[in-house]
Design a protein around this motif. Structure first.
Motif, PDB file in Angstrom:
ATOM      1  N   ASP A  10      -3.262  -7.480   7.535  1.00  0.00           N
ATOM      2  CA  ASP A  10      -3.533  -6.050   7.588  1.00  0.00           C
ATOM      3  C   ASP A  10      -3.578  -5.580   6.132  1.00  0.00           C
ATOM      4  O   ASP A  10      -2.575  -5.656   5.424  1.00  0.00           O
ATOM      5  CB  ASP A  10      -2.402  -5.352   8.349  1.00  0.00           C
ATOM      6  CG  ASP A  10      -2.582  -3.848   8.413  1.00  0.00           C
ATOM      7  OD1 ASP A  10      -2.966  -3.227   7.403  1.00  0.00           O
ATOM      8  OD2 ASP A  10      -2.301  -3.283   9.483  1.00  0.00           O
ATOM      9  N   VAL A  11      -4.749  -5.154   5.695  1.00  0.00           N
ATOM     10  CA  VAL A  11      -4.896  -4.645   4.326  1.00  0.00           C
ATOM     11  C   VAL A  11      -5.153  -3.149   4.422  1.00  0.00           C
ATOM     12  O   VAL A  11      -6.200  -2.720   4.906  1.00  0.00           O
ATOM     13  CB  VAL A  11      -6.039  -5.350   3.568  1.00  0.00           C
ATOM     14  CG1 VAL A  11      -6.165  -4.777   2.154  1.00  0.00           C
ATOM     15  CG2 VAL A  11      -5.819  -6.854   3.520  1.00  0.00           C
ATOM     16  N   ASP A  12      -4.173  -2.365   4.007  1.00  0.00           N
ATOM     17  CA  ASP A  12      -4.279  -0.903   4.037  1.00  0.00           C
ATOM     18  C   ASP A  12      -4.746  -0.390   5.400  1.00  0.00           C
ATOM     19  O   ASP A  12      -5.584   0.511   5.495  1.00  0.00           O
ATOM     20  CB  ASP A  12      -5.208  -0.392   2.933  1.00  0.00           C
ATOM     21  CG  ASP A  12      -4.715  -0.717   1.534  1.00  0.00           C
ATOM     22  OD1 ASP A  12      -3.496  -0.922   1.359  1.00  0.00           O
ATOM     23  OD2 ASP A  12      -5.550  -0.791   0.609  1.00  0.00           O
ATOM     24  N   ALA A  70      -5.358  -8.485  -0.986  1.00  0.00           N
ATOM     25  CA  ALA A  70      -5.582  -7.039  -1.057  1.00  0.00           C
ATOM     26  C   ALA A  70      -6.538  -6.705  -2.202  1.00  0.00           C
ATOM     27  O   ALA A  70      -7.496  -5.947  -2.026  1.00  0.00           O
ATOM     28  CB  ALA A  70      -4.254  -6.297  -1.232  1.00  0.00           C
ATOM     29  N   GLY A  76      -8.150  -3.395  -1.790  1.00  0.00           N
ATOM     30  CA  GLY A  76      -7.011  -2.718  -1.185  1.00  0.00           C
ATOM     31  C   GLY A  76      -5.807  -2.712  -2.107  1.00  0.00           C
ATOM     32  O   GLY A  76      -5.823  -3.315  -3.176  1.00  0.00           O
ATOM     33  N   LYS A  77      -4.763  -2.035  -1.643  1.00  0.00           N
ATOM     34  CA  LYS A  77      -3.544  -1.947  -2.444  1.00  0.00           C
ATOM     35  C   LYS A  77      -2.429  -2.806  -1.874  1.00  0.00           C
ATOM     36  O   LYS A  77      -1.649  -3.378  -2.611  1.00  0.00           O
ATOM     37  CB  LYS A  77      -3.064  -0.497  -2.495  1.00  0.00           C
ATOM     38  CG  LYS A  77      -4.003   0.415  -3.253  1.00  0.00           C
ATOM     39  CD  LYS A  77      -3.434   1.821  -3.311  1.00  0.00           C
ATOM     40  CE  LYS A  77      -4.438   2.800  -3.826  1.00  0.00           C
ATOM     41  NZ  LYS A  77      -4.349   3.137  -5.185  1.00  0.00           N
ATOM     42  N   ARG A  78      -2.353  -2.863  -0.528  1.00  0.00           N
ATOM     43  CA  ARG A  78      -1.212  -3.523   0.093  1.00  0.00           C
ATOM     44  C   ARG A  78      -1.668  -4.356   1.292  1.00  0.00           C
ATOM     45  O   ARG A  78      -2.477  -3.918   2.095  1.00  0.00           O
ATOM     46  CB  ARG A  78      -0.249  -2.437   0.565  1.00  0.00           C
ATOM     47  CG  ARG A  78       1.141  -2.859   0.768  1.00  0.00           C
ATOM     48  CD  ARG A  78       2.037  -1.630   0.944  1.00  0.00           C
ATOM     49  NE  ARG A  78       2.911  -1.748   2.092  1.00  0.00           N
ATOM     50  CZ  ARG A  78       3.871  -2.641   2.211  1.00  0.00           C
ATOM     51  NH1 ARG A  78       4.071  -3.512   1.263  1.00  0.00           N
ATOM     52  NH2 ARG A  78       4.626  -2.680   3.277  1.00  0.00           N
TER      53      ARG A  78
END
Length: 171
Positions: free
Chosen positions: A66-68, A88, A93-95
């Protein structure tokens, strides 16, 4: 056994997995490696490498993260581990965190240990570890436990519209 597309082959593959059906429909040459899955084995990927006799650097596992808030497929060598930060970054993405296994199964249409990057129920953004390009062929799940498909990294990248990025780290 190398597969090339033909009308007869398409008919034969209609009983295959969604991954092999997708490969045949796309006209990709591939080899299937079948083995008896041992439910007691602690690692699906390591089991595939051992059972097929293919180096763990060339056998790739398919993970769903799961990316953001968006599910993303990561394809990394069995010999390594997924670097969530790198994944990410690869998709902007960030997280990133590993996805809920039930959600991954429902979204891809495959069971854990048999998730293929090919022929998924819903096409997800996919990132293939850059180490794949060092090999003429790699193996990924063919869509069920005990079944691997060997193909070129270029074919996998094209069929999944994958991004190639360094997303694995040593185990």
């Amino acid at each position: 056994m190398a597969k090339k597309p033909s009308k007869a082959n398409k008919k034969q593959q209609s009983g295959g997995t969604p991954a092999t059906v997708a490969l045949t429909a796309a006209g990709v040459t591939y080899t299937v490696h079948a083995y008896e899955h041992d439910p007691a084995h602690p690692s699906y990927g390591e089991e595939a490498a051992e059972a097929t006799g293919v180096s763990p650097e060339r056998v790739f596992k398919t993970l769903v993260a799961d990316v953001d808030g968006a599910l993303t497929v990561a394809v990394v060598p069995v010999a390594g581990q997924l670097d969530l930060k790198a994944l990410a970054a690869a998709v902007g993405g960030k997280r990133a965190a590993m996805a809920d296994p039930v959600l991954a199964e429902r979204t891809t249409g495959y069971v854990r240990g048999g998730i293929s990057p090919l022929g998924q129920r819903k096409r997800l953004p996919t990132v293939l570890d850059a180490s794949a390009s060092a090999h003429p062929t790699i193996c990924v799940s063919a869509g069920r436990r005990g079944l691997e498909v060997e193909l070129s990294p270029d074919a996998l990248t094209t069929l999944t519209t994958a991004t190639l990025a360094p997303i694995a780290r040593p185990a």
